[in-house]
Write a protein that holds these residues in place. Structure first.
Motif, short mmCIF file in Angstrom:
data_model
loop_
_atom_site.label_atom_id
_atom_site.label_comp_id
_atom_site.label_asym_id
_atom_site.label_seq_id
_atom_site.Cartn_x
_atom_site.Cartn_y
_atom_site.Cartn_z
N GLY A 1 -4.88 7.57 14.63
CA GLY A 1 -3.75 8.12 13.90
C GLY A 1 -4.13 8.80 12.60
N VAL A 2 -5.42 8.79 12.26
CA VAL A 2 -5.86 9.38 10.99
C VAL A 2 -7.20 10.09 11.17
CG1 VAL A 2 -4.71 7.64 9.56
CG2 VAL A 2 -7.05 7.25 10.34
N GLY A 3 -7.48 11.02 10.26
CA GLY A 3 -8.79 11.66 10.22
C GLY A 3 -9.22 12.25 11.54
N ASP A 4 -10.52 12.10 11.84
CA ASP A 4 -11.07 12.69 13.05
C ASP A 4 -11.07 11.72 14.24
OD1 ASP A 4 -13.12 10.92 12.45
OD2 ASP A 4 -14.66 12.45 12.17
N GLY B 1 4.70 7.05 2.15
CA GLY B 1 5.40 6.32 1.10
C GLY B 1 4.79 4.95 0.88
N THR B 2 5.49 4.12 0.13
CA THR B 2 5.01 2.78 -0.22
C THR B 2 5.58 1.75 0.74
OG1 THR B 2 4.78 3.37 -2.55
CG2 THR B 2 4.92 1.02 -2.03
N VAL C 1 0.85 -1.18 0.00
CA VAL C 1 0.00 0.00 0.00
C VAL C 1 0.89 1.24 0.00
CG1 VAL C 1 -1.85 -1.17 1.28
CG2 VAL C 1 -0.14 0.18 2.53
N THR C 2 0.29 2.36 -0.32
CA THR C 2 1.00 3.64 -0.25
C THR C 2 0.26 4.56 0.71
OG1 THR C 2 1.84 3.47 -2.51
CG2 THR C 2 1.74 5.67 -1.54
N THR C 3 1.00 5.16 1.64
CA THR C 3 0.42 6.13 2.55
C THR C 3 0.81 7.53 2.09
OG1 THR C 3 2.36 5.92 3.99
CG2 THR C 3 0.45 4.56 4.51
N THR C 4 -0.17 8.41 2.03
CA THR C 4 0.10 9.76 1.55
C THR C 4 0.65 10.66 2.65
OG1 THR C 4 -2.21 10.38 1.98
CG2 THR C 4 -1.65 9.60 -0.24
N GLU D 1 -12.94 11.70 7.58
CA GLU D 1 -11.85 12.56 7.10
C GLU D 1 -10.53 11.83 6.91
OE1 GLU D 1 -11.64 15.89 9.74
OE2 GLU D 1 -13.81 16.22 9.71
N ALA D 2 -10.58 10.57 6.52
CA ALA D 2 -9.34 9.81 6.29
C ALA D 2 -9.23 9.32 4.85
CB ALA D 2 -9.25 8.62 7.24
N ASP D 3 -10.09 9.82 3.99
CA ASP D 3 -10.07 9.39 2.60
C ASP D 3 -8.75 9.80 1.94
OD1 ASP D 3 -11.06 8.28 0.24
OD2 ASP D 3 -11.86 10.20 -0.44
N GLY D 4 -8.13 8.88 1.22
CA GLY D 4 -6.90 9.16 0.50
C GLY D 4 -5.62 9.02 1.31
N VAL D 5 -5.75 8.71 2.61
CA VAL D 5 -4.54 8.51 3.42
C VAL D 5 -3.80 7.27 2.98
CG1 VAL D 5 -3.67 8.09 5.76
CG2 VAL D 5 -5.51 9.75 5.39
N VAL D 6 -4.54 6.22 2.60
CA VAL D 6 -3.95 4.98 2.12
C VAL D 6 -4.53 4.65 0.76
CG1 VAL D 6 -3.76 2.49 2.52
CG2 VAL D 6 -3.58 4.07 4.45
N THR D 7 -3.65 4.24 -0.16
CA THR D 7 -4.09 3.86 -1.49
C THR D 7 -3.41 2.55 -1.88
OG1 THR D 7 -2.33 5.10 -2.59
CG2 THR D 7 -4.42 6.23 -2.22
#
Length: 371
Positions: free
Chosen positions: A240-243, A222-223, A204-207, A363-369
Motif C-alpha cells: 500500500g506504500v512506496g514501491d 490524517g492523524t 500516528v499521522t499519515t501524509t 520510497e515510503a519515507d514520510g508516509v507515516v510520522t
C-alpha cells in the motif's frame, strides 16, 4: 519458541515471486518494532508488584546464546555502549496462528531485524534495520540445542533464524558487522498487538491514504490512534506504500517505533497498579531474551538504563543496499557504505550521512510520522 524451524520460503533457488510482487505470506510482518522499548514497561510493572514478581519472572523465555556461540566472537565494548539484536518472530503456535495464518506447527521465522546501538551514556541510540530479503553469506553456527549448521552462500538474511534460531541469527549479524551483540530480544506478534491495545493505542499521522488488502489496513490521510490490530497491519504493510518492497515497509516501521517510544515514555502517567501490572504481564509474555536478561530483576535493571532515550535521540537507518541486478526481488549489501555504518557503531560514533545517501529506500519515507 523453537530454535529450529522449516526453512524460509523465498530463499534463492526455491519457487517464489519475491517480496516486491508476491502477496505477503502469512501476515506476519514487522513484529519486533517495539521489543526494546517495551522492556522499559517491565520497570513500571515490576515496581511494587510484590509477590507478583514471581509470576512475571515465570513469563520470560530466554536462550543461552553465549554458551551456543562460545568465545569466537567480537570483543565487548569497554565504554558502556551496548548493541542489541531485536528480532520479530512469527511462531506458528497458540494465539499467533490466528494472526499469522498457516498451521499450528510451532515453527517460527524472523521477519524484522534491528540492530540497536546504545551510545555511551545511554542518552541516544542508532538503529540499523536489516531487510529480510538481503542476500548474505551465512556462517557456520551452532544453535542452542547444540546442533551445528553448515555455512551457506548467497541466502536471504532471515534464513539464519529459520535455520538455527536466535543463536544463528546473532552469529550472522556479528559476522556481517564485526560487532558484538551484547543482548538479544525477540517478540511475537500476538504480544505486540495486545501491548498496543493495553497502551490505549499509538497515535500516528499519515501524509496520504494507505489501502493494503494484504495487511487489511485502510487509513485515510490524517492523524489516527491505532489499535493493536491496526498497528500490526501498519508494520507489515508493503503493497500500500512506496514501491511495494520490504524496504518501504521498514520505513513505516521506523516511523512507528518513534511514535511508540514516546507512547511508552508516558506510561509513567498511569496511576493504576493493575494497569501497570497488566502491561508488564503482557510484555514479559511476549518477549524472548538472551539468558543475561532472563529474569525480571535483570531485565528491569537493564531497561532502566534505556529510559533516557527519546524518539528525537534515535537515528534510524536501513542497512545500505541496492536491488540485486539478477533478481529485483532481493537486495545486496553496498559493502563500502555498510562498512562505514559498522565502523561508526564499533567506535561509538554517529552513522555518517554519506553512508545513507543514494541507496535503495523503498520510497515510503514520510508516509507515516509520529504525531
Amino acid at each position: 519458541m523453537t530454535a529450529e524451524s522449516t526453512p524460509e520460503p523465498g530463499i534463492p533457488g526455491e519457487a517464489d515471486s519475491g517480496p516486491r510482487h508476491r502477496r505477503e505470506r502469512g501476515r506476519r510482518r514487522g513484529l519486533s518494532v517495539m521489543a526494546w522499548t517495551a522492556a522499559g514497561i517491565v520497570i513500571l510493572g515490576g515496581t511494587g508488584a510484590g509477590c507478583l514478581y514471581f509470576k512475571l519472572n515465570g513469563n520470560i523465555r530466554s536462550v543461552d546464546i553465549n554458551q551456543a556461540l562460545g568465545t569466537d566472537r567480537p570483543d565487548k565494548a569497554d565504554n558502556g555502549s551496548e548493541n542489541i539484536l531485536v528480532l520479530g518472530s512469527d511462531t506458528r503456535s497458540g494465539a499467533n496462528r490466528k494472526l499469522g495464518g498457516g498451521t499450528d506447527d510451532g515453527s517460527a521465522r524472523s521477519d524484522t531485524a534491528m540492530i540497536v546501538h546504545v551510545y555511551e551514556g545511554h542518552k541516544k541510540a542508532g538503529v540499523v534495520s536489516v531487510p529480510r530479503d538481503t542476500l548474505i553469506d551465512r556462517p557456520e553456527c551452532t544453535d542452542t540445542r547444540g546442533v551445528t549448521h553448515d555455512a551457506a552462500h548467497g541466502v536471504m538474511f532471515n534464513s539464519a533464524y529459520s535455520t538455527g534460531g536466535a543463536a544463528c541469527a546473532v552469529k550472522t549479524v556479528e559476522s556481517m558487522s564485526g560487532i558484538r551483540m551484547d543482548h538479544y530480544l525477540e517478540v511475537d506478534f500476538a504480544g505486540f498487538e495486545k501491548l498496543i491495545d493495553e497502551l490505549g493505542g499509538v497515535e500516528v499521522t499519515t501524509t496520504r491514504a494507505i489501502d493494503d488488502e494484504d495487511s487489511h489496513l485502510k487509513l485515510t490521510a490524517g492523524t489516527h490512534t491505532l489499535s493493536g490490530e491496526q498497528a500490526l497491519g501498519l508494520v507489515r504493510t508493503r503493497h500500500g506504500v512506496g514501491d511495494g518492497s520490504d524496504l518501504g515497509r521498514i520505513q513505516l516501521q521506523q516511523a512507528f517505533i518513534k511514535a511508540l517510544v514516546e507512547q511508552v515514555r508516558e506510561v509513567g502517567l498511569f496511576t493504576s497498579p493493575k494497569k501497570l501490572y497488566d502491561l508488564a504481564d503482557t510484555v514479559t509474555k511476549a518477549v524472548t531474551t538472551d539468558s543475561d536478561l532472563g529474569s525480571v530483576k535483570t531485565l528491569m535493571s537493564w531497561a532502566a538504563g534505556l529510559k533516557g532515550i527519546k524518539a528525537s535521540s534515535m537515528h534510524m537507518v536501513t542497512l545500505p543496499v541496492r536491488y540485486d541486478p539478477a533478481d529485483p526481488n532481493r537486495v545486496v549489501v553496498l559493502e563500502t557504505k555498510a562498512q562505514q555504518v559498522w565502523t561508526a557503531l564499533a567506535n561509538d560514533r554517529p552513522i555518517p550521512k554519506e553512508a545513507t545517501e543514494g541507496n535503495a529506500t523503498g520510497e515510503a519515507d514520510g508516509v507515516v510520522t509520529a504525531s
